[in-house]
Design an enzyme around this catalytic site. Structure first.
Site, PDB file in Angstrom:
ATOM      1  CE  LYS A   1       1.787 -94.375 -51.079  1.00  0.00           C
ATOM      2  NZ  LYS A   1       3.234 -94.065 -51.282  1.00  0.00           N
TER       3      LYS A   1
ATOM      4  CE  LYS B   1      10.095 -96.671 -45.285  1.00  0.00           C
ATOM      5  NZ  LYS B   1       9.029 -95.934 -44.585  1.00  0.00           N
TER       6      LYS B   1
ATOM      7  N   GLY C   1       8.451 -90.712 -49.858  1.00  0.00           N
ATOM      8  CA  GLY C   1       9.664 -90.306 -49.151  1.00  0.00           C
ATOM      9  C   GLY C   1       9.840 -90.974 -47.800  1.00  0.00           C
ATOM     10  CG  ASP C   2      11.551 -93.262 -44.338  1.00  0.00           C
ATOM     11  OD1 ASP C   2      10.481 -93.393 -43.738  1.00  0.00           O
ATOM     12  OD2 ASP C   2      12.654 -93.498 -43.791  1.00  0.00           O
TER      13      ASP C   2
ATOM     14  CB  THR D   1       4.349 -87.673 -41.267  1.00  0.00           C
ATOM     15  OG1 THR D   1       4.313 -88.158 -42.609  1.00  0.00           O
ATOM     16  CG2 THR D   1       4.716 -88.793 -40.321  1.00  0.00           C
TER      17      THR D   1
END
Ligand code: NDP
Ligand code: 2IT
Length: 451
Positions: free
Chosen positions: A90, A126, A165-166, A209
């Site tokens: 994850k 990632k 997302g990032d 976040t």
């Protein structure tokens, strides 16, 4: 030579520049967990550290797509599946021209321990690409996402690996990626999180976040017996998903946020940042923050070229609490020095590894409360896991339900980190507390699961 020094020497063998950020993340963890390694020889006997610092696999692939001028474009895609001892892999996807294997290894490694700290059943991963969404049309972003998923779909799934997302990947990109995943696999499942709400996303995932960072900071200040954030001046860097929601929650609780920034420059608004305007500029118009001062003449815009030497404009502004929320290594030793001189009481990392090791050491030596990313920004991935739960049970949780669970999770992480630090003789050191608590859970699972 201690176990930690031995390991660092061994892992650094063959280091290359691309891996610098990965070694930075790894060294911090190894130094933090040294007391654990010295006190319990199981971790050495089972070779946990040697196994943990090598990803299970790195998938690297070509992404070919057609731009709006019908020109063929080629990018590189990656997925680093680091560790699945605690649950399916994850972690987010980053689309940014700087993306390479080293950056994704650092982010994936941090993600293992962050996900462990949430107490939820999720492993660490990632991925991403050197594709730059900036300046691309919606169609181009869609075509890139479609091409990216043509390859990535082979390696993900709701019980295998669940990207999110990032940097450069938000609801729009996740929507296109999900659409393509569904088309190729004929499966409507939670193989991605961060989906827009109306087709399977969780309420509050966009906010999670940033809100989580503020919840964590409130908890930390309470434990450390410092004054709460309301009425206090706060500085924030970044103007993306994390920064915007840190600002939103800080303003909601009565703090005064006077800065934000993007990759071109910093806005300082002594009357408090106009969040609606920043959202309009960054989310809708997708332009530089420079336009902020066109309507707010009392504010000051400083382009990157005019930043202090070896420093960042945001951290030269006096504040009670600082929130680095843009990218890695954006808060240097010089910045730490000016924060200390200006009386800053706490630094909370919204971005992943935004502070350099020298900055952290200096802040901690001056008793500035320091909330490390893997604990402070874990609210995003926690709500991602809530989204996985909702998808698996075909159910929907209310906003209040998600917010309450997020708050509870952040408070739990904060207390656990503080208690672990105390147990290992480093009271008040949230970096060591987070690394030890995060590592121990993964390591114990790896021992129990065999090699
Ligand atoms: P976004 O893409 O939404 O925003 C990134 C922001 O940071 C933008 O304002 C961008 O400026 C700025 N930025 C990016 N790269 C640089 C750079 N090299 N130098 C200066 N400014 C830069 O990303 P997120 O808000 O999602 O992510 C921010 C940080 O938070 C990252 O470290 C990410 O890993 C971390 N994070 C994100 C989570 C999430 O749920 N999204 C969860 C946990 C951590 P510009 O607009 O000019 O590009
Ligand atoms: O760094 C992170 O925790 C994220 N980018 C979010 C990961 C996720 O799976 O929600």
């Amino acid at each position: 030579m201690s176990i930690a020094e031995n390991k660092i020497k061994k892992f650094e063998h063959g280091n290359c520049a691309e891996n610098n950020v990965f070694y930075q993340a790894m060294e911090e963890v190894i130094y933090s967990i040294a007391p654990l390694l010295e006190s319990d020889d199981r971790y050495t006997r089972f070779g946990i550290l040697d196994r943990l610092v090598v990803p299970d696999r790195i998938i690297k692939f070509k992404v070919t797509w057609l731009d709006d001028n019908n020109q063929i474009q080629v990018n590189t895609g990656y997925r680093v599946q680091f560790n699945n001892a605690l649950g399916p892999y994850k972690g987010g996807l980053r689309f940014h021209p700087s993306v390479n294997e080293g950056i994704l290894k650092f982010l994936g490694f941090e993600q293992i321990l962050k996900n462990s700290l949430t107490g939820l059943p999720i492993g660490g991963a990632k991925g991403g690409s050197d594709f730059d969404p900036k300046g691309k049309s919606d169609f181009e972003v869609m075509k890139f996402c479609t091409a990216f998923m043509t390859e990535l779909h082979k390696y993900i799934g709701s019980r295998i690996d669940v990207p999110a997302g990032d940097i450069g990947v938000g609801g729009r990109e996740i929507g296109y990626l999900f659409g393509e995943y569904k088309k190729i696999t004929s499966s409507y499942e939670g193989a991605l999180t961060g989906k827009p709400y109306f087709f399977g996303g969780s309420l509050m995932r966009p906010e999670a976040t940033g809100y989580g960072v503020v919840y964590f900071t409130q908890s930390m200040l309470e434990i450390e017996q410092k004054e709460p954030l309301d009425g206090k001046i706060c500085t924030v860097s970044g103007a993306g998903n994390v920064a915007l929601h840190v600002i939103e929650k800080l303003q909601e609780i009565g703090a005064i946020v006077v800065t934000c920034s993007d990759s071109h420059g910093t806005v300082y608004d002594p009357r408090g940042i106009d969040l609606a305007l920043v959202k309009e500029l960054k989310l809708n118009k997708r332009v530089s923050l420079e336009e902020y001062v066109q309507t707010h003449t009392e504010a000051k815009y400083t382009p990157v070229a005019e930043y202090p030497q070896d420093g960042h404009m945001v951290w030269s502004v006096p504040c009670y609490a600082a929130f680095p929320c843009a990218t890695q290594n954006e808060l240097s030793e010089v910045d730490a020095q000016s924060l200390i001189e200006n009386g800053c009481v706490s630094v909370s990392e919204g971005a992943n590894m935004p502070s350099t090791p020298e900055a952290i050491a200096l802040l901690q030596s001056h008793k500035v409360c320091f909330a490390p990313a893997k604990a402070a920004n874990a609210g995003g991935v926690a709500v991602s896991e809530f989204e996985m739960s909702q998808n698996a049970s075909m159910s929907r949780w209310s906003y209040e339900q998600v917010d309450a669970k997020l708050k509870e999770t952040m408070q739990m992480i904060c207390k656990r980190v503080a208690l672990t630090a105390k147990d290992y003789g480093v009271e008040g050191n949230y970096v060591d507390g987070a690394n030890i608590a995060g590592f121990k859970k993964v390591a114990d699972a790896m021992i129990a699961e065999g090699i």
